[in-house]
Design a protein around this motif. Structure first.
Motif, PDB file in Angstrom:
ATOM      1  N   ASN A   1      13.963  55.268  -0.095  1.00 55.44           N
ATOM      2  CA  ASN A   1      14.631  56.454  -0.608  1.00 55.44           C
ATOM      3  C   ASN A   1      15.829  56.715   0.295  1.00 55.44           C
ATOM      4  OD1 ASN A   1      13.601  57.899   1.730  1.00 55.44           O
ATOM      5  ND2 ASN A   1      11.657  58.102   0.633  1.00 55.44           N
ATOM      6  N   ARG A   2      16.463  57.852   0.116  1.00 57.64           N
ATOM      7  CA  ARG A   2      17.666  58.113   0.905  1.00 57.64           C
ATOM      8  C   ARG A   2      17.362  58.386   2.376  1.00 57.64           C
ATOM      9  NH1 ARG A   2      22.574  58.716  -1.278  1.00 57.64           N
ATOM     10  NH2 ARG A   2      22.736  58.575  -3.546  1.00 57.64           N
ATOM     11  N   LYS A   3      16.109  58.496   2.722  1.00 62.91           N
ATOM     12  CA  LYS A   3      15.741  58.749   4.116  1.00 62.91           C
ATOM     13  C   LYS A   3      15.176  57.511   4.811  1.00 62.91           C
ATOM     14  CE  LYS A   3      14.838  63.741   3.896  1.00 62.91           C
ATOM     15  NZ  LYS A   3      13.858  64.809   4.204  1.00 62.91           N
ATOM     16  N   LEU A   4      14.471  56.673   4.081  1.00 61.81           N
ATOM     17  CA  LEU A   4      13.738  55.554   4.688  1.00 61.81           C
ATOM     18  C   LEU A   4      14.325  54.222   4.242  1.00 61.81           C
ATOM     19  CD1 LEU A   4      11.402  54.470   6.407  1.00 61.81           C
ATOM     20  CD2 LEU A   4       9.946  54.630   4.366  1.00 61.81           C
ATOM     21  N   ASN A   5      14.601  53.389   5.228  1.00 56.51           N
ATOM     22  CA  ASN A   5      15.157  52.064   4.997  1.00 56.51           C
ATOM     23  C   ASN A   5      14.316  51.050   5.764  1.00 56.51           C
ATOM     24  OD1 ASN A   5      17.336  50.591   3.749  1.00 56.51           O
ATOM     25  ND2 ASN A   5      18.104  50.177   5.808  1.00 56.51           N
ATOM     26  N   ILE A   6      13.872  49.980   5.103  1.00 64.93           N
ATOM     27  CA  ILE A   6      13.038  48.959   5.744  1.00 64.93           C
ATOM     28  C   ILE A   6      13.754  47.616   5.637  1.00 64.93           C
ATOM     29  CG2 ILE A   6      10.825  47.759   5.733  1.00 64.93           C
ATOM     30  CD1 ILE A   6       9.583  50.228   4.452  1.00 64.93           C
ATOM     31  N   THR A   7      13.921  46.948   6.766  1.00 64.50           N
ATOM     32  CA  THR A   7      14.509  45.612   6.797  1.00 64.50           C
ATOM     33  C   THR A   7      13.483  44.628   7.340  1.00 64.50           C
ATOM     34  OG1 THR A   7      15.400  45.967   9.019  1.00 64.50           O
ATOM     35  CG2 THR A   7      16.836  46.502   7.153  1.00 64.50           C
ATOM     36  N   GLY A   8      13.613  43.383   6.964  1.00 65.01           N
ATOM     37  CA  GLY A   8      12.692  42.371   7.456  1.00 65.01           C
ATOM     38  C   GLY A   8      13.267  40.979   7.305  1.00 65.01           C
ATOM     39  N   MET A   9      12.757  40.075   8.099  1.00 61.28           N
ATOM     40  CA  MET A   9      13.153  38.673   7.972  1.00 61.28           C
ATOM     41  C   MET A   9      12.070  37.804   8.591  1.00 61.28           C
ATOM     42  SD  MET A   9      14.175  36.638  10.752  1.00 61.28           S
ATOM     43  CE  MET A   9      14.175  36.969  12.535  1.00 61.28           C
ATOM     44  N   ALA A  10      12.017  36.566   8.123  1.00 58.17           N
ATOM     45  CA  ALA A  10      11.149  35.549   8.704  1.00 58.17           C
ATOM     46  C   ALA A  10      11.888  34.220   8.648  1.00 58.17           C
ATOM     47  CB  ALA A  10       9.824  35.456   7.961  1.00 58.17           C
ATOM     48  N   SER A  11      11.788  33.469   9.712  1.00 60.14           N
ATOM     49  CA  SER A  11      12.451  32.174   9.796  1.00 60.14           C
ATOM     50  C   SER A  11      11.454  31.167  10.362  1.00 60.14           C
ATOM     51  CB  SER A  11      13.686  32.271  10.695  1.00 60.14           C
ATOM     52  OG  SER A  11      14.314  31.016  10.829  1.00 60.14           O
ATOM     53  N   ILE A  12      11.148  30.154   9.579  1.00 62.60           N
ATOM     54  CA  ILE A  12      10.201  29.110   9.992  1.00 62.60           C
ATOM     55  C   ILE A  12      10.962  27.794  10.059  1.00 62.60           C
ATOM     56  CG2 ILE A  12       7.984  28.027   9.560  1.00 62.60           C
ATOM     57  CD1 ILE A  12       7.839  31.066   9.877  1.00 62.60           C
ATOM     58  N   GLY A  13      11.140  27.295  11.269  1.00 64.50           N
ATOM     59  CA  GLY A  13      11.851  26.039  11.462  1.00 64.50           C
ATOM     60  C   GLY A  13      10.912  24.902  11.809  1.00 64.50           C
ATOM     61  N   ASP A  14      11.371  23.693  11.527  1.00 66.39           N
ATOM     62  CA  ASP A  14      10.660  22.482  11.932  1.00 66.39           C
ATOM     63  C   ASP A  14      11.721  21.550  12.503  1.00 66.39           C
ATOM     64  OD1 ASP A  14       8.786  20.492  12.325  1.00 66.39           O
ATOM     65  OD2 ASP A  14       8.920  19.748  10.267  1.00 66.39           O
ATOM     66  N   TRP A  15      11.941  21.664  13.816  1.00 63.33           N
ATOM     67  CA  TRP A  15      13.018  20.943  14.484  1.00 63.33           C
ATOM     68  C   TRP A  15      12.380  19.901  15.396  1.00 63.33           C
ATOM     69  CZ3 TRP A  15      14.597  26.345  16.556  1.00 63.33           C
ATOM     70  CH2 TRP A  15      14.966  27.169  15.476  1.00 63.33           C
ATOM     71  N   THR A  16      12.588  18.631  15.069  1.00 62.72           N
ATOM     72  CA  THR A  16      11.913  17.556  15.799  1.00 62.72           C
ATOM     73  C   THR A  16      12.872  16.401  16.074  1.00 62.72           C
ATOM     74  OG1 THR A  16      11.169  16.551  13.708  1.00 62.72           O
ATOM     75  CG2 THR A  16       9.652  18.076  14.798  1.00 62.72           C
ATOM     76  N   TRP A  17      12.534  15.633  17.124  1.00 64.15           N
ATOM     77  CA  TRP A  17      13.198  14.358  17.377  1.00 64.15           C
ATOM     78  C   TRP A  17      12.595  13.322  16.439  1.00 64.15           C
ATOM     79  CZ3 TRP A  17      17.389  15.125  20.019  1.00 64.15           C
ATOM     80  CH2 TRP A  17      17.432  16.146  20.966  1.00 64.15           C
ATOM     81  N   GLN A  18      13.443  12.456  15.915  1.00 64.27           N
ATOM     82  CA  GLN A  18      13.020  11.618  14.796  1.00 64.27           C
ATOM     83  C   GLN A  18      12.459  10.260  15.178  1.00 64.27           C
ATOM     84  OE1 GLN A  18      13.131  12.551  11.135  1.00 64.27           O
ATOM     85  NE2 GLN A  18      12.692  14.155  12.628  1.00 64.27           N
TER      86      GLN A  18
END
Length: 854
Positions: A688-705
């Protein structure tokens, strides 16, 4: 009967009047980013009717008299507009999307040079942070930390000194993340690193900043493997005004500053200036700091077709550092706990920073915007920066890390002074010195845009840069001695160096960059697409004043190289393209793909820091990236979903080997490949005009090949070495591969807002050099996995009137719950917590600031 007739007549008049009214609706968006504008005032000219735009920029004004009317749009920072509309009785008349242009002089034009991404048009994953959020939440944080709730971002304070923060995007460190200020690249020309202490003024000078993850929207050839951080500075506003600012915080933190805008004069001139002084003792022991930052923007509207702006930004600063990471046991044994810093001491009762940083790097630019015709424009930026300073350290016998020279964990510099004085005839045994890197950097960035038939636009540009870095060491404190004896200079082998004398090394690094780009854009109704080609030639040269004789020296010997080695050129190029399709007014999808080759860095060409035997066979790094994205924009809810995959081949690694005759050889270690892939989601729910909700999620898979096994190193037909690196499947270190953020913002009163942000980090592996994993018995053994942690931050913003002036009070508490956590680590010999060296993050700390506007 008469009363009944009167009542009926009144009803008829009311119905008739109602039948003569209608409604007006529409949507306001930023003309440069495409983002909706929330909170703008909409009014009907001459009538007491109006509305405020909603979270998605939409508005509806009811009970508007039918017939011709004029809708007035106004919002701070944007030009006011008036749009005529024919109101239809009993219906809602839509005026569609209204594009609002910035009222700041030159801001719209600089966004073209800076390649600002436009929502639902530019096919890249992007997050935008505005000036209001920066102003409210940055406080005493490092500048990159304002981005810590952005998907794919890991930002830390690193050693904890002022301006020593760092940022990783999708697992790539700053040398592989392009940082631009108004489109001008600021990554170091030799190593690609960004030193944030040089840019302390950005806190007060930023209009907004974008994190374009992945390939990004930049047209020029920049090192955007992980992404691009695009910082747009404040332009000169059309209106006159200013502000003063004061803040305080823990550990004697204080900041005072001001800003002033002239507004546009009758002859077309306008200026904005700001400045600040920031100082404190630092949360970490021995990290006291003092900074003077400044920003200036001067604009001149020559006529309808020509506009010129001049911008200058910089910060002259000095701060103590915690250069060395320590074992966990060192922190536990120290009475200072997580504030422990081994890199400082006392001398005659005064605090002395053994490791420190001092630098001043003003950047100035002159921009010219030329509207050649309604369908063609030319934007040009000529810029320069002049760096002066370096970092402190030690030379000689390393007594500074010897426990016997510490009192309560602090270096006893008085004892070192006494020992230097005892051997005065032979020169100092241990001294303090500075490693300097003074530089001059000049560049020109020009972009031409031509609109073509068929909803096409062609952009062509030129990117020229010249950089000269002057590297040397100088004595800063002899610690009681008369001189420091140095034999590093072949032209002065008996150098009795005193304070300010250069020693150990003295050389210039020269980088010439020539680049260009072409981009074809298509934009029609729902579909926007682009194809970009860029190319660059990087030339490296080196001048060595210590290891080679003076060119005109009497004792110059035949066969010794001149002090200047000559230029070695490396060609890089890239191609990328993408498309965004708006499925509806609320949904869009996009995709992009790109391939580019990045030239090796300066140190890869001169790995042993001498002119002899440069690594002329250094190879380009190869990057290919794919990305898919989806966006949903509802009235009170929005969400973005991105999938990415980036392959990085032939990362630059070198090693040294002894040749057949015992000479030192350098070899390029090829085949070190990494894969960075993952999924990111972020969203906003405006409850509503009073309440604001933000969110994020980041799932990485970073590997040497892949492993590197039995890689032979040859000099001619003779094998001189072999390389093994058992890294296949190991996770890349140095950044959290899982990040989650949740934010709640609540308006307690019209002028009082409270927000709390939670950031969670997991799958953070200690940093390590993959080519060091040569022990086959450790195959498959991951680097130490740092324990997961979560941090709460609290912000309170209160707007009020002070003697007729608008004012705001900003309060922040970072790490509200005083969580104890490791934020950075270097992997140890046993790949565990006991042998890894770490930096702890800050405990609970606070900041309180007030800004008064006039």
């Amino acid at each position: 009967m008469k009363k009944v007739f009167t009542a009926l007549l009144l009803c008829a008049v009311t119905v008739f009047a109602y039948a003569q009214t209608g409604a007006v609706s529409g949507m306001l968006t930023d003309g440069d980013t495409g983002e909706p504008i929330f909170g703008a005032t909409i009014a009907i000219k001459g009538l007491a009717k109006g509305a405020i735009t909603d979270f998605d920029g939409s508005f509806t004004i009811t009970d508007v008299l039918a017939g011709p009317q004029t809708v007035i749009f106004s919002y701070t920072g944007y030009e006011s507009q008036e749009i005529p509309v024919e109101v239809v009785s009993g219906e809602t008349t839509s005026i569609g999307k209204v594009v609002c242009r910035s009222s700041a002089i030159g801001l719209t034009e600089v966004k073209v040079i800076a390649s600002v991404a436009v929502s639902r048009q530019t096919p890249v994953a992007v997050s935008t942070v505005g000036a209001k959020q920066i102003e409210a939440k940055i406080g005493s944080q490092e500048f990159p930390e304002i981005l810590k709730s952005t998907p794919g971002v890991y930002a830390t304070k690193e050693g904890g000194g002022f301006g020593d923060g760092r940022i990783n995007v999708r697992g790539f460190s700053s040398e592989n993340v392009a940082v631009l200020i108004n489109g001008v690249p600021v990554n170091d020309m030799e190593n690609g690193i960004v030193y944030w202490s040089n840019w302390a003024g950005l806190t007060d000078a930023t209009s907004f900043m974008q994190v374009q993850r992945g390939l990004g929207a930049s047209k020029v050839a920049v090192p955007s493997i992980g992404g691009t951080i695009n910082i747009i500075s404040k332009a000169t506003d059309l209106s006159k005004g200013g502000h003063v600012y004061a803040a305080t915080g823990n550990n004697a933190y204080s900041k005072v500053g001001f800003g002033l805008s002239s507004g546009l004069t009758e002859d077309g001139w306008a200026f904005t200036i700001s400045g600040a002084k920031t100082q404190g003792n630092g949360y970490v022991d021995g990290t006291n700091f003092l900074s003077f930052s400044y920003y200036a923007n001067i604009a001149k509207k020559i006529n309808a077709d020509h506009e010129v702006t001049f911008t200058a930004i910089g910060a002259k600063q000095r701060h103590g550092q915690r250069e060395d990471q320590s074992l966990l046991v060192d922190y536990e044994n120290s009475p200072r706990g997580i504030r422990y810093n081994p890199d400082w001491g006392y001398k005659k009762g005064q605090l002395v920073n053994i490791e420190d940083n001092f630098y001043h790097k003003p950047q100035i630019s002159l921009n010219h915007y030329w509207s050649i015709s309604p369908r063609s424009q030319l934007s040009t930026s000529v810029y320069a920066s002049f760096g002066s300073g370096g970092g402190g350290g030690t030379s000689g016998t390393n007594k500074f890390n010897d426990p016997n020279y510490r009192v309560d964990g602090v270096v006893d510099l008085d004892r070192i002074v006494e020992e230097n004085q005892a051997v005065a005839a032979f020169g100092a045994e241990s001294i303090l010195r500075a490693s300097r890197n003074d530089h001059k950097w000049y560049g020109i960035l020009s972009s031409y845009t031509q609109e073509l038939p068929g909803n096409l636009s062609l952009l062509a540009g030129l990117d020229l840069r010249y950089y000269k870095g002057e590297h040397f060491r100088e004595v800063t404190d002899l610690l009681g001695a008369q001189y420091w004896l140095d034999d590093s200079d072949i032209n002065n082998p008996v150098n009795a160096a005193t304070v300010g004398t250069r020693f150990d090394y003295y050389d210039d690094g020269i980088v010439n960059w020539t680049g260009g780009f072409l981009q074809l854009e298509y934009n029609e109704d729902r579909l926007a697409a682009f194809v970009t080609l860029n190319a660059s030639n990087t030339g490296y040269d080196r001048v060595d004043y210590f290891n080679n004789y003076d060119n005109d020296a009497d004792n110059a010997r035949e066969g010794l190289a001149n002090q200047r080695v000559g230029t070695f050129n490396f060609f890089g190029y890239g191609a990328k393209g993408g498309a965004n399709y708006n499925l509806s007014e609320s949904q869009n999808v996009f995709a992009n793909i790109g391939y580019f080759e990045k030239a090796p860095g300066f140190d890869a060409v001169f790995p042993n820091f001498v002119n002899e035997d440069p690594n002329v066979d250094a190879v380009n790094q190869k990057i290919i990236s794919y990305e898919l994205g989806y966006g949903l924009r509802m009235r009170n809810f929005s969400v973005n979903l991105n999938l990415y995959r980036t392959q990085w081949k032939d990362r630059t690694y070198t090693d040294f080997f002894n040749g057949p005759n015992g000479e030192e050889l350098v070899a390029n270690i090829l085949g070190v490949n990494a894969l960075h892939q993952g999924v990111e989601i972020d969203g906003v729910w405006r409850v509503n005009r009073k309440l604001n909700i933000t969110g994020m999620a980041s799932i990485g898979d970073w590997t040497w090949q892949n492993d590197i096994e039995n890689l032979g190193i040859f000099e001619g037909n003779t094998q001189v070495g072999e390389v093994d690196a058992y890294i296949a499947g190991l996770h890349v270190g140095d950044a959290a591969q899982t990040t989650v953020a949740l934010g709640l913002a609540y308006k307690l009163m019209p002028d009082l807002r409270v927000s709390i942000d939670y950031n969670y980090y997991d799958r953070l592996y200690a940093n390590y050099d993959p080519t060091s994993r040569s022990d086959e018995s450790a195959r498959g053994v991951e680097a130490w996995k740092i324990p997961a942690f979560g941090i709460f931050d609290l912000n309170i913003t209160y707007d009020f009137q002070l003697s007729g002036f608008n004012a705001s009070l900003y309060g922040n508490v970072y790490n509200l719950m005083n969580e104890k956590y490791v934020m950075d680590a270097q992997d140890g010999t046993n790949h565990d917590a006991f042998t890894s060296r770490v930096y702890y993050g800050y405990g609970a700390n606070w900041h309180l600031g007030v800004k008064i506007r006039f």
